[in-house]
Every structure is written in structure tokens, then in C-alpha cells.
Enzyme design. Structure first.
Site, mmCIF file in Angstrom:
data_model
loop_
_atom_site.group_PDB
_atom_site.id
_atom_site.type_symbol
_atom_site.label_atom_id
_atom_site.label_comp_id
_atom_site.label_asym_id
_atom_site.label_seq_id
_atom_site.Cartn_x
_atom_site.Cartn_y
_atom_site.Cartn_z
ATOM 1 N N ASP A 170 0.980 -1.390 -0.123
ATOM 2 C CA ASP A 170 -0.069 0.002 -0.220
ATOM 3 C C ASP A 170 0.811 1.225 -0.037
ATOM 4 O O ASP A 170 0.275 2.452 0.146
ATOM 5 C CB ASP A 170 -0.919 0.094 1.374
ATOM 6 C CG ASP A 170 -0.069 -0.011 2.520
ATOM 7 O OD1 ASP A 170 0.908 -0.861 2.617
ATOM 8 O OD2 ASP A 170 -0.549 0.601 3.357
ATOM 9 N N TYR A 207 0.865 0.203 16.116
ATOM 10 C CA TYR A 207 2.175 0.646 16.438
ATOM 11 C C TYR A 207 2.240 1.541 17.557
ATOM 12 O O TYR A 207 1.442 2.451 17.991
ATOM 13 C CB TYR A 207 2.717 1.303 15.147
ATOM 14 C CG TYR A 207 2.842 0.649 13.938
ATOM 15 C CD1 TYR A 207 4.081 -0.166 13.573
ATOM 16 C CD2 TYR A 207 2.070 0.550 12.864
ATOM 17 C CE1 TYR A 207 4.393 -0.779 12.587
ATOM 18 C CE2 TYR A 207 2.201 -0.200 11.896
ATOM 19 C CZ TYR A 207 3.172 -0.793 11.620
ATOM 20 O OH TYR A 207 3.501 -1.444 10.426
ATOM 21 N N LYS A 254 -0.549 -6.375 13.801
ATOM 22 C CA LYS A 254 0.837 -6.322 13.269
ATOM 23 C C LYS A 254 1.452 -5.343 14.053
ATOM 24 O O LYS A 254 0.765 -4.264 14.485
ATOM 25 C CB LYS A 254 0.851 -5.928 11.993
ATOM 26 C CG LYS A 254 2.158 -5.302 11.435
ATOM 27 C CD LYS A 254 1.997 -5.089 9.863
ATOM 28 C CE LYS A 254 3.125 -4.358 9.388
ATOM 29 N NZ LYS A 254 2.931 -3.904 7.779
#
EC number: 2.2.1.10
Length: 264
Positions: free
Chosen positions: A24, A143, A173
Site C-alpha cells: 500500500d 504501532y 501487526k
């Protein structure tokens, strides 16, 4: 989980482990190396052993004929490197649009600790609620990023992955803490499968050592973009990564099997 979510997780993974290649970055960085001829890159990484590729919705027509029957994930938010703040990820699609684009799953990026965390928490919650109604898995890219936040701190990473579970994601993730021992805390902070990001590209050995580290910590695999799609041979590095994730190979074994130089 529903039967639909379980079935679609199998399309983007192998026996509960995952080799996902996000591409992406065209939205974020432009048509960088590996993304101009994205068709060839998709063909290469899926031939090499990637379980799934990930793009923004508009790239879907360039994906399906080249993914060799592997899984497809549509990403639902983004920002650019030339915009005012790259951490300010804005919605770029919906679960329904992803389904129409032929996606097996959707993904959503949240920067835990940033100024944009509150809005991103609300948006991720809405995405997971909608996705559950359609039986679509959600990959949360969670994150640890923001003022005063150490993006490699295992405590902060553990908080980020737990937040993803709390909001209803199916797989998460996050960044790598730097070593297997500290990353074990991150994995133990959630019952979700945990995969790691790759970040900017390192040497082949650095990449495969990192993959080996996350698997030794009990992780479920990787979701690496630039480390794979910007490689001189995306098929070979995908093969090496898959050898560690799916076949439990050592770094040296994986590099050798993929035909990559052991000293790289």
C-alpha cells in the site's frame, strides 16, 4: 470467531502462521521501486511463498490476476510522507468496498500514543464491528508511536497489541523490539496472532534474523513491505522468509534454500 472469519484467515495464512506482503506504499510514498510494475512484484512474492498481499482498494484490479491464488487484504486508511503529519492516518475505504474489491480481509493502521490515537481507536472499533457482521478478518497494524514513545519498547508494543485485541481485531501487526527475548512479552500480551513489520530494508541476513527472532518468541509470522518488495529478487527473499515462518528453518538454511548469499 465466525466460520467466515476462520475460513478467510486460512486464505491469508498457512496453518495459523502468516507471510503477508503489504504494498500500500504507493499511497504513502508514491511509485517507488517494486511498485511501478506491481503486477510482477505480486507474482514474484506469491510464487516465492507469501500467503497474502495487501494494497489500497484502487489497486485491486492489478492484484487478482497476479497473486497465484493467494490471499488479498485491502487496507482502509493511510497518509503520505509529503503531507503535514504521516501519523495522521485517514480513512481511505470501507469494509463493504473491500468486499466488492475481492478482499479476504481488511487492515487498519493505528498509532498508539500519537495525537491521533483517539480518532483511530474509534475508527478501528467501527471497522471491527462492521467486519464481524460480514465475517471478514481484521488485521490491526498497531504501532507504538507518538511524543515520548519508544517504538521498540516491549511494554509499549505489548500495550499496542493488547489494544488491538480489546477493539476486536483478529490478527495484529506491530514493530519488533529488537530481540526474541523482549519480544516474547509482546506476544504474551495478547491471544491474537502477532506478526511483525519490516520497516526500512536491511541486509538479507538482518531481515531473516528478525523473522527467526519473532518466530522463536512465539509470534505468528510477518507483514513486511519494503524489505520484500524492494528487494532485487522479491521472489527469493519471500522464499527465505516463508522457509522460516512455515518450515522452521534457521537463518542460514533459509538463505541457502532461497539462493541468497549467506554473507548478505
Amino acid at each position: 470467531m465466525t466460520t467466515g472469519i476462520d475460513a478467510r484467515l486460512e486464505r491469508i495464512g498457512t496453518d495459523g502462521s502468516f507471510v503477508i506482503v503489504p504494498m500500500d506504499h504507493g499511497l504513502t510514498m508514491g511509485a517507488v521501486q517494486g511498485l511501478k510494475d506491481i503486477e510482477s512484484t505480486i507474482d514474484g512474492v506469491t510464487t516465492g511463498g507469501a500467503d497474502a498481499v495487501l494494497t489500497q482498494k484502487g489497486i485491486a484490479p492489478r492484484v487478482h490476476e497476479n497473486k497465484n491464488g493467494k490471499g488479498y487484504i485491502v487496507h482502509l486508511n493511510g497518509s503520505t510522507t509529503i503531507g503535514p503529519d504521516e501519523q495522521d492516518k485517514r480513512l481511505t475505504g470501507t469494509v463493504e468496498e473491500a468486499i466488492r474489491a475481492g478482499a479476504d480481509a481488511v487492515s487498519f493502521h493505528i498509532n498508539v500514543g500519537s495525537d491521533y490515537e483517539p480518532d483511530q481507536i474509534s475508527q478501528l472499533s467501527e471497522v471491527t464491528e462492521t467486519a464481524k457482521r460480514f465475517g471478514i478478518p481484521v488485521l490491526a497494524m498497531a504501532y507504538a508511536r507518538g511524543p515520548g514513545v519508544d517504538s521498540a519498547d516491549p511494554e509499549a508494543l505489548g500495550h499496542a497489541v493488547r489494544l488491538a485485541e480489546e477493539l476486536g481485531a483478529d490478527i495484529v501487526k506491530t514493530g519488533y523490539s529488537g530481540d526474541s527475548e523482549s519480544f516474547q512479552h509482546v506476544v504474551e500480551s495478547t491471544r491474537l496472532p502477532v506478526v511483525i513489520a519490516g520497516g526500512s530494508r536491511g541486509t538479507d541476513r538482518e531481515t531473516i534474523d528478525m523473522v527467526r527472532g519473532v518466530m522463536d518468541a512465539g509470534g505468528a509470522g510477518i507483514s513486511m513491505g519494503r524489505s520484500i518488495f524492494q528487494h532485487e529478487d522479491p521472489e527469493a527473499i519471500a522464499r527465505a522468509v516463508a522457509a522460516v515462518v512455515h518450515d522452521d528453518r534457521s537463518t542460514d538454511e533459509a538463505l541457502a534454500e532461497a539462493g541468497l548469499a549467506l554473507e548478505a
